[in-house]
Design a protein around this motif. Structure first.
Motif, PDB file in Angstrom:
ATOM      1  N   VAL A   1       0.826  -1.207   0.000  1.00 41.93           N
ATOM      2  CA  VAL A   1       0.000   0.000   0.000  1.00 41.93           C
ATOM      3  C   VAL A   1       0.869   1.269   0.000  1.00 41.93           C
ATOM      4  CG1 VAL A   1      -1.951   1.148   1.162  1.00 41.93           C
ATOM      5  CG2 VAL A   1      -1.766  -1.306   1.225  1.00 41.93           C
ATOM      6  N   GLY A   2       2.185   1.117  -0.024  1.00 43.03           N
ATOM      7  CA  GLY A   2       3.059   2.286  -0.074  1.00 43.03           C
ATOM      8  C   GLY A   2       3.683   2.657   1.247  1.00 43.03           C
ATOM      9  N   LYS A   3       3.693   1.712   2.179  1.00 46.43           N
ATOM     10  CA  LYS A   3       4.233   1.988   3.515  1.00 46.43           C
ATOM     11  C   LYS A   3       5.723   2.322   3.458  1.00 46.43           C
ATOM     12  CE  LYS A   3       4.330  -1.700   5.846  1.00 46.43           C
ATOM     13  NZ  LYS A   3       5.732  -2.044   5.484  1.00 46.43           N
TER      14      LYS A   3
ATOM     15  N   LEU B   1      -3.127   3.824   6.146  1.00 47.41           N
ATOM     16  CA  LEU B   1      -3.048   3.805   4.686  1.00 47.41           C
ATOM     17  C   LEU B   1      -4.116   2.845   4.168  1.00 47.41           C
ATOM     18  CD1 LEU B   1       0.806   3.724   3.994  1.00 47.41           C
ATOM     19  CD2 LEU B   1      -0.694   5.679   4.372  1.00 47.41           C
ATOM     20  N   ASP B   2      -4.867   3.296   3.169  1.00 44.53           N
ATOM     21  CA  ASP B   2      -6.005   2.540   2.664  1.00 44.53           C
ATOM     22  C   ASP B   2      -5.705   1.966   1.278  1.00 44.53           C
ATOM     23  OD1 ASP B   2      -8.826   2.672   1.017  1.00 44.53           O
ATOM     24  OD2 ASP B   2      -9.095   2.056   3.105  1.00 44.53           O
ATOM     25  N   ARG B   3      -5.986   0.689   1.101  1.00 42.75           N
ATOM     26  CA  ARG B   3      -5.685   0.033  -0.173  1.00 42.75           C
ATOM     27  C   ARG B   3      -6.520   0.607  -1.320  1.00 42.75           C
ATOM     28  NH1 ARG B   3      -2.807  -4.186  -1.171  1.00 42.75           N
ATOM     29  NH2 ARG B   3      -2.759  -4.772   1.025  1.00 42.75           N
ATOM     30  N   ALA B   4      -7.784   0.933  -1.048  1.00 41.62           N
ATOM     31  CA  ALA B   4      -8.639   1.473  -2.111  1.00 41.62           C
ATOM     32  C   ALA B   4      -8.091   2.809  -2.623  1.00 41.62           C
ATOM     33  CB  ALA B   4     -10.067   1.646  -1.589  1.00 41.62           C
ATOM     34  N   ILE B   5      -7.549   3.621  -1.706  1.00 34.36           N
ATOM     35  CA  ILE B   5      -6.963   4.896  -2.117  1.00 34.36           C
ATOM     36  C   ILE B   5      -5.701   4.646  -2.938  1.00 34.36           C
ATOM     37  CG2 ILE B   5      -5.900   7.027  -1.277  1.00 34.36           C
ATOM     38  CD1 ILE B   5      -7.737   6.894   1.141  1.00 34.36           C
ATOM     39  N   ALA B   6      -4.891   3.685  -2.510  1.00 33.44           N
ATOM     40  CA  ALA B   6      -3.659   3.367  -3.242  1.00 33.44           C
ATOM     41  C   ALA B   6      -3.971   2.840  -4.632  1.00 33.44           C
ATOM     42  CB  ALA B   6      -2.837   2.349  -2.456  1.00 33.44           C
ATOM     43  N   GLU B   7      -5.033   2.037  -4.763  1.00 30.83           N
ATOM     44  CA  GLU B   7      -5.352   1.431  -6.051  1.00 30.83           C
ATOM     45  C   GLU B   7      -5.837   2.449  -7.076  1.00 30.83           C
ATOM     46  OE1 GLU B   7      -8.102  -1.604  -4.955  1.00 30.83           O
ATOM     47  OE2 GLU B   7      -6.519  -3.084  -4.507  1.00 30.83           O
ATOM     48  N   ARG B   8      -6.322   3.598  -6.621  1.00 30.82           N
ATOM     49  CA  ARG B   8      -6.682   4.632  -7.597  1.00 30.82           C
ATOM     50  C   ARG B   8      -5.540   5.616  -7.829  1.00 30.82           C
ATOM     51  NH1 ARG B   8      -8.628   9.275  -4.931  1.00 30.82           N
ATOM     52  NH2 ARG B   8      -9.400   8.967  -2.795  1.00 30.82           N
TER      53      ARG B   8
ATOM     54  N   PHE C   1      -0.887   8.931  -3.829  1.00 29.78           N
ATOM     55  CA  PHE C   1       0.179   8.731  -2.843  1.00 29.78           C
ATOM     56  C   PHE C   1       0.439  10.041  -2.118  1.00 29.78           C
ATOM     57  CE2 PHE C   1       4.536   9.220  -1.462  1.00 29.78           C
ATOM     58  CZ  PHE C   1       4.666   8.129  -0.628  1.00 29.78           C
ATOM     59  N   PRO C   2       0.603   9.983  -0.775  1.00 25.93           N
ATOM     60  CA  PRO C   2       0.414   8.802   0.073  1.00 25.93           C
ATOM     61  C   PRO C   2      -1.059   8.459   0.227  1.00 25.93           C
ATOM     62  CG  PRO C   2       0.913  10.724   1.413  1.00 25.93           C
ATOM     63  CD  PRO C   2       1.054  11.177  -0.004  1.00 25.93           C
ATOM     64  N   ALA C   3      -1.325   7.166   0.358  1.00 27.21           N
ATOM     65  CA  ALA C   3      -2.704   6.685   0.400  1.00 27.21           C
ATOM     66  C   ALA C   3      -3.278   6.798   1.808  1.00 27.21           C
ATOM     67  CB  ALA C   3      -2.765   5.243  -0.088  1.00 27.21           C
ATOM     68  N   VAL C   4      -3.232   7.994   2.389  1.00 25.25           N
ATOM     69  CA  VAL C   4      -3.661   8.218   3.767  1.00 25.25           C
ATOM     70  C   VAL C   4      -5.174   8.348   3.839  1.00 25.25           C
ATOM     71  CG1 VAL C   4      -3.513   9.760   5.767  1.00 25.25           C
ATOM     72  CG2 VAL C   4      -1.483   9.340   4.345  1.00 25.25           C
ATOM     73  N   ASP C   5      -5.785   7.549   4.679  1.00 21.67           N
ATOM     74  CA  ASP C   5      -7.211   7.714   4.986  1.00 21.67           C
ATOM     75  C   ASP C   5      -7.295   8.748   6.101  1.00 21.67           C
ATOM     76  OD1 ASP C   5      -9.844   7.538   5.876  1.00 21.67           O
ATOM     77  OD2 ASP C   5      -9.964   5.384   5.492  1.00 21.67           O
TER      78      ASP C   5
END
Length: 436
Positions: A166-168, A333-340, A343-347
């Motif tokens: 997820v970009g950690k 970090l949220d996978r759904a945000i990363a998949e679209r 970055f960073p995929a922070v919820d």
């Protein structure tokens, strides 16, 4: 010269030996050392093949000590001689900056490494609670979302909760390069071996490595080395903190640290009672976290970011639940945000920094509040909006949230030259709604 002299002074002319009497259940039992050894001491075996094998004392009885080996036991036989090395120590040095080392202080980058003049234990007590500094000033991170809505202050302890892929690691490297600090200490616990060089050379880069010390224990190493990796990294961080430096400590990940301890504890006979983890894992994680944070008055501070692997974003799994209770905030970090592709995929709605509201002034807190309110309104009605059921004009707050959301979403991807400019960018994103 001081380092060599201090090492000579510490030489012990008395050596203690025992012999292997049993090998069973993953443990090696040794007689002859039960009156000299303590839990946590290391031993080294004189293998007939000449191979190196060491281990750690994990259990004691009246007649023998139990050793958990740090490597494969092929070639080990009954009667093999074992020498007691006592508890391992680490001697950090300022010259370790820019280097990659293992949990025992040995170089992994192929160059000689000189130890410092003072040896430290792997598990010292944290600074006395009543004599610690308070949290310090807000730190620039180079990332707009952290410079505004999720601020990081000097001495703060934050958790980074994410699933795999997820970009950690990328986010940790960005913080290693961008956060204002004198020294960065990075613990890579249980990383895949092929990723170490990639992380150092490509993800961290020359800019990040120039002020960093990387302590690594790869996934193929024993649980003893993987657990010791986090302790060794914190010991190095404490060395620089005691010299008055501001240290950024990054651990990837506490989950693998806890899993290594679970292997050791189960081998030593502790029962798994906390969803597969032994009871001692709580104290293990909390004691490591307490060693970071504000230092004693007159010294520096350790600003720490601990990453946690959470499967399926389960924030209630044991390691995440334990660590979250002793931190000053957490980032999800949220996978759904990363998949679209963001970055960073922070919820942002599920993340919080407990340095607020004190880390920001009144106008800045107003901007943060407006941004969170807009995100909350949009999140509550997102399914309806995406299904085309949203009718403009039915709710003024939702109308504003819909107009402002694309600008806010783009804002979270931006880099910020300074905290002041980050808030200017946030104000511009909020102005996209046309409201006053």
């Amino acid at each position: 010269m001081r380092s060599i002299a201090s090492r000579i002074q510490r030489l012990d002319m008395l050596r203690h030996f025992g012999s292997v009497v049993a090998i069973q259940g993953g443990l090696i039992w040794i007689s002859g050392l039960n009156r000299q050894a303590s839990v946590g001491d290391r031993v080294i075996f004189s293998m007939r093949s000449g191979a190196d094998l060491s281990g750690e004392v994990v259990s004691l009885s009246r007649d023998a000590v139990a050793i958990l080996p740090e490597g494969p036991t092929e070639g080990l036989a009954i009667g093999t001689e074992a020498e007691l090395l006592f508890a391992p120590q680490l001697a950090p040095s300022d010259r370790w900056v820019g280097r990659i080392i293992d949990p025992l202080g040995r170089p992994l980058d192929g160059r000689p490494l000189s130890p410092g003049s003072e040896e430290r234990g792997f598990r010292p007590a944290p600074p006395p609670a009543a004599s610690r500094n308070r949290l310090g000033a807000r730190l620039g991170t180079g990332l707009a979302v952290f410079d505004t809505i999720l601020p990081l202050v000097r001495g703060q302890r934050m958790g980074l909760f994410a699933g795999s892929g997820v970009g950690k690691s990328t986010l940790l490297s960005a913080l290693a390069r961008g956060v204002e600090a004198d020294v960065v200490v990075i613990a890579l616990v249980g990383e895949r071996g092929r990723e170490l060089r990639e992380f150092v050379e490509e993800v961290l880069g020359e800019e990040g490595m120039a002020r960093s010390v990387v302590i690594a224990a790869t996934s193929d190493q024993s649980p003893l080395m993987r657990r010791r990796c986090a302790w060794a990294a914190m010991t190095v961080a404490e060395h620089f903190r005691d010299k008055g430096n501001h240290v950024l400590f990054l651990a990837d990940s506490i989950t693998r640290f806890a899993e290594a301890h679970r292997e050791i504890a189960l081998a030593a006979g502790e029962s798994p009672s906390y969803r597969g983890f032994p009871p001692s894992v709580s104290q293990l994680i909390m004691s490591l976290a307490e060693r970071s944070g504000p230092g004693p008055i007159g010294s520096g501070d350790i600003t720490a970011i601990f990453s946690v692997l959470v499967a399926g974003s389960d924030m209630e799994e044991p390691v995440a639940d334990i660590l979250r209770g002793v931190l000053d905030g957490h980032v999800v970090l949220d996978r759904a945000i990363a998949e679209r592709g963001r970055f960073p995929a922070v919820d942002v709605l599920r993340s919080v920094s407990r340095s607020l509201p004190h880390a920001a002034n009144e106008p800045e807190n107003v901007l943060i509040g407006r941004a969170r309110a807009a995100l909350g309104a949009y999140s509550e009605s997102e399914l309806m909006i995406r299904a085309g059921l949203y009718a403009q004009g039915s709710d003024a707050k939702l109308d504003e949230a819909v107009r402002i959301y694309p600008a806010l979403d783009q804002f979270f991807t931006r880099k910020s030259p300074s905290v002041r400019q980050a808030f200017q960018m946030l104000a511009e994103a909020l102005a996209a709604s046309g409201s006053r």
